[in-house]
Write an enzyme that holds these catalytic residues in place. Sequence first.
Site, PDB file in Angstrom:
ATOM      1  N   GLY A  84      -0.133  -1.739   6.362  1.00  0.00           N
ATOM      2  CA  GLY A  84      -1.130  -0.668   6.424  1.00  0.00           C
ATOM      3  C   GLY A  84      -2.503  -1.232   6.768  1.00  0.00           C
ATOM      4  N   ALA A  85      -3.501  -0.341   6.774  1.00  0.00           N
ATOM      5  CA  ALA A  85      -4.879  -0.784   7.058  1.00  0.00           C
ATOM      6  C   ALA A  85      -5.859   0.206   6.449  1.00  0.00           C
ATOM      7  CB  ALA A  85      -5.112  -0.870   8.564  1.00  0.00           C
ATOM      8  N   LYS A 124      -7.762   6.541   9.408  1.00  0.00           N
ATOM      9  CA  LYS A 124      -8.117   5.114   9.364  1.00  0.00           C
ATOM     10  C   LYS A 124      -8.731   4.618  10.679  1.00  0.00           C
ATOM     11  CE  LYS A 124      -6.359   4.625   5.201  1.00  0.00           C
ATOM     12  NZ  LYS A 124      -5.241   3.817   4.833  1.00  0.00           N
ATOM     13  N   GLU A 183      -0.876 -10.820   2.807  1.00  0.00           N
ATOM     14  CA  GLU A 183      -0.638  -9.958   3.975  1.00  0.00           C
ATOM     15  C   GLU A 183      -1.024 -10.709   5.253  1.00  0.00           C
ATOM     16  OE1 GLU A 183      -1.268  -5.404   2.422  1.00  0.00           O
ATOM     17  OE2 GLU A 183      -3.050  -6.551   2.829  1.00  0.00           O
ATOM     18  N   GLY A 210       0.821  -1.214   0.000  1.00  0.00           N
ATOM     19  CA  GLY A 210       0.000   0.000   0.000  1.00  0.00           C
ATOM     20  C   GLY A 210       0.849   1.255   0.000  1.00  0.00           C
ATOM     21  N   SER A 211       0.177   2.413   0.021  1.00  0.00           N
ATOM     22  CA  SER A 211       0.908   3.680  -0.097  1.00  0.00           C
ATOM     23  C   SER A 211       1.639   4.037   1.199  1.00  0.00           C
ATOM     24  CB  SER A 211      -0.060   4.802  -0.485  1.00  0.00           C
ATOM     25  OG  SER A 211      -1.133   4.871   0.422  1.00  0.00           O
ATOM     26  N   GLY A 220      -7.098  -4.885   2.633  1.00  0.00           N
ATOM     27  CA  GLY A 220      -7.396  -5.442   1.312  1.00  0.00           C
ATOM     28  C   GLY A 220      -7.790  -4.403   0.283  1.00  0.00           C
TER      29      GLY A 220
HETATM   30  C1  5RP Z   1      -3.530  -3.675   0.712  1.00  0.00           C
HETATM   31  C2  5RP Z   1      -3.850  -3.185   2.074  1.00  0.00           C
HETATM   32  C3  5RP Z   1      -3.298  -1.857   2.453  1.00  0.00           C
HETATM   33  O1  5RP Z   1      -2.415  -2.026   3.504  1.00  0.00           O
HETATM   34  C4  5RP Z   1      -4.438  -0.949   2.838  1.00  0.00           C
HETATM   35  O2  5RP Z   1      -5.329  -0.859   1.736  1.00  0.00           O
HETATM   36  C5  5RP Z   1      -3.934   0.459   3.220  1.00  0.00           C
HETATM   37  O3  5RP Z   1      -3.419   1.088   2.095  1.00  0.00           O
HETATM   38  P1  5RP Z   1      -2.799   2.553   2.130  1.00  0.00           P
HETATM   39  O4  5RP Z   1      -1.585   2.521   2.991  1.00  0.00           O
HETATM   40  O5  5RP Z   1      -2.485   2.842   0.671  1.00  0.00           O
HETATM   41  O6  5RP Z   1      -3.851   3.498   2.659  1.00  0.00           O
HETATM   42  O7  5RP Z   1      -4.520  -3.811   2.882  1.00  0.00           O
HETATM   43  O8  5RP Z   1      -4.237  -4.862   0.433  1.00  0.00           O
END
Ligand code: 5RP
Length: 223
Positions: free
Chosen positions: A81-82, A120, A102, A26-27, A94
């Site tokens: 991440g989440a 989040k 993950e 993720g980012s 996800g």
């Molecule tokens: C990928 C994930 C990511 O960790 C989740 O979507 C958070 O992404 P981001 O850091 O871009 O907000 O679960 O499957």
Amino acid sequence: MNLKEMAGFAAAEEIKDGQIIGLGTGSTTHYFIEQVGVRIKEEGISVMGIPTSYQSFLLAKESNIPVTTLEEHDVDIAVDGADEIDPDFNLIKGGGAAHTLEKIVDYSANELIIIADDSKIVDVLGKFPVPLEIISEATKPVFSELKDMGADPQIRMAKFKDGPVISDNGNFIIDASFGQIDNPIQLEKDLNSIPGVVENGIFAQMVDKVILGTNDGVKVLKS
Ligand code: 5RP
């Protein structure tokens, strides 16, 4: 520095020489992985990463982080991440369709750190639909089960490809809105008991620490 970057950098500081690291997707984890690469270059720490997706694999290679597998090494620490984090540190993940690997890597880690910006944090999970990775042939029966459970399932469609998103494992991704999720522990189990579901994006009772980027600086929450 943006809030995701703050969290990613703070988590990179937690890494100790010699550790095997689960590299989330993720980012936000992007900043973490890059910063681990910087620490390898500048401080000479010796670590290895276990990627959770093609994205984190490619970024690890770019950042000169040696990669390994669950076959070869146990995971000391995973950083991921989440999409939502509740007060008991249950998660929805996800958003990037990587939740199956993950969950495997995060679950096997000695310590799991979640990094995120403070948007989040939620009181109750469920505004973000629950991602499910499913075997494509099972779409109709899985939809029927999910509807019986009160969800509104949708096949996730790709943005730069015609048709559905295909996961790194070659499967469909379904996003299922349940509304407010009162019992994430039970829902995680129930979803995985539907034939054809490979894995769902609820991560209940797994997290050791949350590192948040906020406008007032980095906040660390421990379970
Ligand atoms: C990928 C994930 C990511 O960790 C989740 O979507 C958070 O992404 P981001 O850091 O871009 O907000 O679960 O499957």
